[in-house]
Design a protein around this motif. Sequence first.
Motif, PDB file in Angstrom:
ATOM      1  N   GLN A   1       0.824  -1.200   0.000  1.00 33.84           N
ATOM      2  CA  GLN A   1       0.000   0.000   0.000  1.00 33.84           C
ATOM      3  C   GLN A   1       0.863   1.257   0.000  1.00 33.84           C
ATOM      4  O   GLN A   1       0.589   2.215  -0.723  1.00 33.84           O
ATOM      5  CB  GLN A   1      -0.936   0.005   1.214  1.00 33.84           C
TER       6      GLN A   1
ATOM      7  N   THR B   1       2.390   1.739  -3.419  1.00 31.97           N
ATOM      8  CA  THR B   1       1.402   2.238  -4.367  1.00 31.97           C
ATOM      9  C   THR B   1       1.144   3.720  -4.146  1.00 31.97           C
ATOM     10  O   THR B   1       1.105   4.511  -5.093  1.00 31.97           O
ATOM     11  CB  THR B   1       0.085   1.449  -4.233  1.00 31.97           C
ATOM     12  N   LYS B   2       1.006   4.111  -2.870  1.00 27.05           N
ATOM     13  CA  LYS B   2       0.804   5.526  -2.557  1.00 27.05           C
ATOM     14  C   LYS B   2       2.016   6.351  -2.982  1.00 27.05           C
ATOM     15  O   LYS B   2       1.873   7.456  -3.508  1.00 27.05           O
ATOM     16  CB  LYS B   2       0.554   5.712  -1.060  1.00 27.05           C
TER      17      LYS B   2
ATOM     18  N   PHE C   1       4.113   5.683  -5.376  1.00 24.42           N
ATOM     19  CA  PHE C   1       4.134   5.782  -6.827  1.00 24.42           C
ATOM     20  C   PHE C   1       3.149   6.841  -7.303  1.00 24.42           C
ATOM     21  O   PHE C   1       3.468   7.658  -8.173  1.00 24.42           O
ATOM     22  CB  PHE C   1       3.822   4.421  -7.446  1.00 24.42           C
ATOM     23  N   GLU C   2       1.965   6.832  -6.709  1.00 22.55           N
ATOM     24  CA  GLU C   2       0.964   7.827  -7.084  1.00 22.55           C
ATOM     25  C   GLU C   2       1.424   9.238  -6.726  1.00 22.55           C
ATOM     26  O   GLU C   2       1.266  10.170  -7.502  1.00 22.55           O
ATOM     27  CB  GLU C   2      -0.377   7.514  -6.417  1.00 22.55           C
ATOM     28  N   SER C   3       2.010   9.391  -5.528  1.00 24.28           N
ATOM     29  CA  SER C   3       2.485  10.724  -5.138  1.00 24.28           C
ATOM     30  C   SER C   3       3.661  11.159  -5.995  1.00 24.28           C
ATOM     31  O   SER C   3       3.813  12.348  -6.296  1.00 24.28           O
ATOM     32  CB  SER C   3       2.850  10.766  -3.657  1.00 24.28           C
TER      33      SER C   3
ATOM     34  N   LYS D   1       4.010  10.427  -9.121  1.00 28.14           N
ATOM     35  CA  LYS D   1       3.424  10.908 -10.368  1.00 28.14           C
ATOM     36  C   LYS D   1       2.850  12.311 -10.187  1.00 28.14           C
ATOM     37  O   LYS D   1       2.968  13.158 -11.053  1.00 28.14           O
ATOM     38  CB  LYS D   1       2.324   9.956 -10.851  1.00 28.14           C
ATOM     39  N   LYS D   2       2.237  12.572  -9.014  1.00 33.40           N
ATOM     40  CA  LYS D   2       1.676  13.891  -8.761  1.00 33.40           C
ATOM     41  C   LYS D   2       2.766  14.937  -8.626  1.00 33.40           C
ATOM     42  O   LYS D   2       2.648  16.052  -9.125  1.00 33.40           O
ATOM     43  CB  LYS D   2       0.816  13.875  -7.496  1.00 33.40           C
TER      44      LYS D   2
ATOM     45  N   GLU E   1       2.776  12.061 -15.025  1.00 35.50           N
ATOM     46  CA  GLU E   1       1.576  11.449 -15.560  1.00 35.50           C
ATOM     47  C   GLU E   1       1.778  11.045 -17.010  1.00 35.50           C
ATOM     48  O   GLU E   1       1.297  10.008 -17.448  1.00 35.50           O
ATOM     49  CB  GLU E   1       0.397  12.397 -15.400  1.00 35.50           C
TER      50      GLU E   1
ATOM     51  N   GLY F   1       3.723   7.856 -16.926  1.00 33.51           N
ATOM     52  CA  GLY F   1       2.847   6.739 -16.565  1.00 33.51           C
ATOM     53  C   GLY F   1       1.965   6.317 -17.722  1.00 33.51           C
ATOM     54  O   GLY F   1       1.795   5.126 -17.988  1.00 33.51           O
TER      55      GLY F   1
END
Length: 181
Positions: free
Chosen positions: A46, A49-50, A52-54, A56-57, A64, A67
């Motif tokens: 988790q 994943t967080k 990786f998302e952050s 990208k942000k 983005e 990705g």
Amino acid sequence: MLRPTSLRPAFRSRAVCSTRFASTGSNPQLDAAQKKAQEVLSSTQQTATKAFESAKKIAGPLGETAGKYLASTMKSAGPLGERAGKLMGRYKEPVLYNFAVFREIAKQVYRAEGLSPPSSIDVVRSAYRTMWTNATSKAFWQNAINNGEVAKLGIYALEAYGIFKIGEMVGRRSIVGYNLD
């Protein structure tokens, strides 16, 4: 007199062979350890994943775009891309976790050192102009010799040359020469 070969059976018979067998009953400590390991694994997944998302942000449109590019590459590669994704599946979490750790360290160094990208192209031009002026100036080299800075410059040059040579070796996938077969 005993020969060494005649002693071997005697040593073998005295050797203690310890064999461990799995117990048929449940071990509460083992069960607790396995449960804890599963919890740690899920929390790590988790977090990765967080992260990786952050990432990208934080990277903004570039992250983005990267990705989306990776996703489209996987789709356009067809079955081969899906297969590569499945092969990478086991390593996805550790790679994402290591990326998150690297990102946090880089962020701390960036803040601590007060780093920032150049504000304009003129800053970059002036930096390169200064380096060229110093490299071609006789006074700079005389000052470097007198101060002992030549040794430091030589080490920097040696490091740059070494990194270049390592890059060549990686590029040709061989330490010496190219495979001509």
